[in-house]
Design a protein around this motif. Structure first.
Motif: not given
Length: 525
Positions: A92-99, A123-130, A209-214, A504-509
């Motif tokens: 997912n579009l995690f925050h910079p601390g995860v990145w 294997n985690d769930l894809y639910r209401q992604p936002a 999402l993972a491929a674009a980020r990677h 906040y997601s890394f994509v906002l930075f």
């Protein structure tokens, strides 16, 4: 004796509060000792664990190279050698601390001449992604949530294609438009076109999402490979691991639940679902630490096993009835189930257990994963009879580069204290020149010093309250000043809460985020 990282996890370590700070446990000075200790322990692993490690790592490296080369060039130097370091997170579009974990992972691979692989936990769930993001203006900001898809039913990431393609495609523009007044050139502007290209190539949302980020990571110097967990779960080695647990379900479940009970007792936790629920044990069947679903019905269900007439029977209470006679037959049958569209995937503790004791020599955790893996460590000790490899805890705090007041709620409490003192102790704020008010204050002191009795208690109380009221009215200008100060402080605290968030997601930075994360990695310090 617990390791430094275990002690850190037991202390419930917290993320840094200030932007630009990171947490790395244990410290860099202890890394070499941790690394050598992990390698040393692995040489004494018993069978079949030692055999699983050899084959599983080969299978993972081949699959990771193939997966990564589909969307970016791979430096031959990162091809997986005998030594491996892993981390993992949902796609997912995690925050910079995860990145930041990815930056540390890349550095560790280079530091120890090891393969560095990031697992996509699909294997985690894809639910209401936002994602949540700031909107409005600098003076009057608010939080909005922008959806990148509409999901009618939560399904695993590995099966998730966009349900609302137009919403998915417009996500990047909607994000950029919402934050344009704060951040004119966020990463989303060049990230989302890549994500759309990848989604057209692979269909799957998580992989896109993972491929674009990677791919962006590669352009910014990170040398890692990536692989979905689902790919690992389709290997012979993983099926052997599942079969081993199935054949010893009584022992495993008893150890699993006892370790959880001890953890909850130690940390005074009352919730039976924290850090994870117990596995159910009934006279007729035992719950296994795996999920199961089918391509026809992609809803995660619990997996159970029971014995009948010398057979092991795997069931999900929804039609799965897999009968096998031996552990080897379990391995073969699981392979056939996968071909038939029935997937068996590890739950949280099993995911990192397999990644740590089978796939890697070192694992890089965030704070949350490190907490529950203290339970995993004890299960490993008692079930596999080995000392589990140590892991790192890594995170960072980075705020969006939006000017905001450097205030906290403590300052608001200080103002509230001043207003309370004005109300209940107005004599402390009188002007010495106000003789009449000073005389009232002296009268209040006389009432306070006078011993109370049942006869004069009400009279004394009413007198003090009336004096306080008159003194308070005399301080009207000062009270108004502090009330206005409180109002401004409330506005500043609210703006600070919105802008100074680490979630906040890394994509906002802006692109400067890459330099910040590089600067935090040990190689740059």
């Amino acid at each position: 004796m617990p390791s430094a990282v275990e002690e850190a996890a037991h202390r419930r370590v917290k993320a840094p509060q200030r932007s630009g700070e990171c947490l790395i446990e244990p410290s860099v000075a202890d890394w070499d000792l941790l690394w050598q200790g992990n390698l040393g322990h692995a040489t004494s692993y018993p069978q079949p664990l030692a055999a699983w490690r050899t084959e599983a790592r080969r299978e993972m490296c081949n699959a990771a190279l193939h997966f990564t080369r589909a969307y970016r060039d791979v430096n031959p130097e990162v091809a997986c050698p005998d030594r491996l370091i892993l981390s993992g997170h949902q796609p997912n579009l995690f925050h910079p601390g995860v990145w930041f974990k990815h930056f540390v992972l890349s550095h560790l691979g280079q530091r120890y001449s090891a393969g560095a692989v990031q697992l996509i936990i699909d294997n985690d769930l894809y639910r209401q992604p936002a994602i949540r993001l700031p909107a409005g203006s600098i003076q009057n900001p608010r939080i909005e949530h922008l959806s990148l898809d509409r999901v009618a039913q939560a399904i695993p990431y590995e099966l998730a294609a966009p349900s609302d393609l137009s919403l998915f495609q417009s996500f990047g523009d909607r994000v950029a438009q919402t934050i344009q007044h704060f951040l004119p050139e966020p990463i989303i502007q060049h990230f989302w076109p890549r994500a759309l290209r990848e989604q057209r190539r692979v269909v799957n949302v998580g992989q896109a999402l993972a491929a674009a980020r990677h791919a962006i990571e590669g352009e910014n110097g990170l040398q890692t490979l990536e692989l979905p967990l689902s790919s690992i779960c389709k290997t012979e080695s993983f099926r052997q691991f599942v079969a081993h647990i199935c054949a010893r379900a009584n022992s495993f479940t008893e150890i699993h639940n006892r370790c959880l009970a001890e953890f909850r007792l130690r940390h005074k936790l009352r919730s039976p679902s924290h850090p994870v629920p117990d596995l159910n044990v009934a006279p007729s069947e035992i719950e296994l630490p795996f999920w199961v679903w089918s391509s026809a019905s992609p809803i995660r269900r619990r997996l159970y096993v029971h014995r009948a007439g010398g057979e092991m029977i795997l069931s999900d209470h929804h039609g799965l009835d897999c009968r096998v006679g031996s552990e080897r037959e379990v391995v073969d049958r699981l392979g056939q189930l996968e071909l038939d569209g029935i997937s068996i995937r590890p739950r949280a503790l099993m995911t990192t257990m397999y990644a740590r004791i089978v796939l890697s020599d070192m694992f890089v955790h965030g704070i949350g994963g490190a907490t529950y893996d203290i339970v995993t460590d004890e299960i490993v000790r008692r079930f596999f009879l080995i000392e589990p490899p140590r892991f790192l805890i890594v995170t960072a705090t980075l705020h969006l580069p939006i000017p905001c007041p450097d205030v906290s709620e403590r300052e608001l409490l200080r103002i509230d204290g001043e207003l309370r003192d004005l109300k209940y102790h107005p004599e402390n704020h009188l002007d010495p020149s106000e003789q009449a008010m000073r005389e009232l204050a002296n009268t209040k002191r006389l009432w306070i010093d006078r011993a109370g009795s049942e006869r004069n208690l009400k009279e004394r109380h009413d007198a003090i309250r009336e004096i306080n009221r008159r003194l308070f009215l005399s301080l009207e200008n000062r009270v108004t000043e502090w009330q206005l100060r409180r109002l401004r402080m409330m506005e500043d605290v609210q703006r600070s809460k919105i802008f100074a968030s680490r979630e906040y997601s890394f994509v906002l930075f802006p692109d400067a985020l890459f330099k910040q994360l590089h600067a935090l990695t040990p190689a740059a310090n």
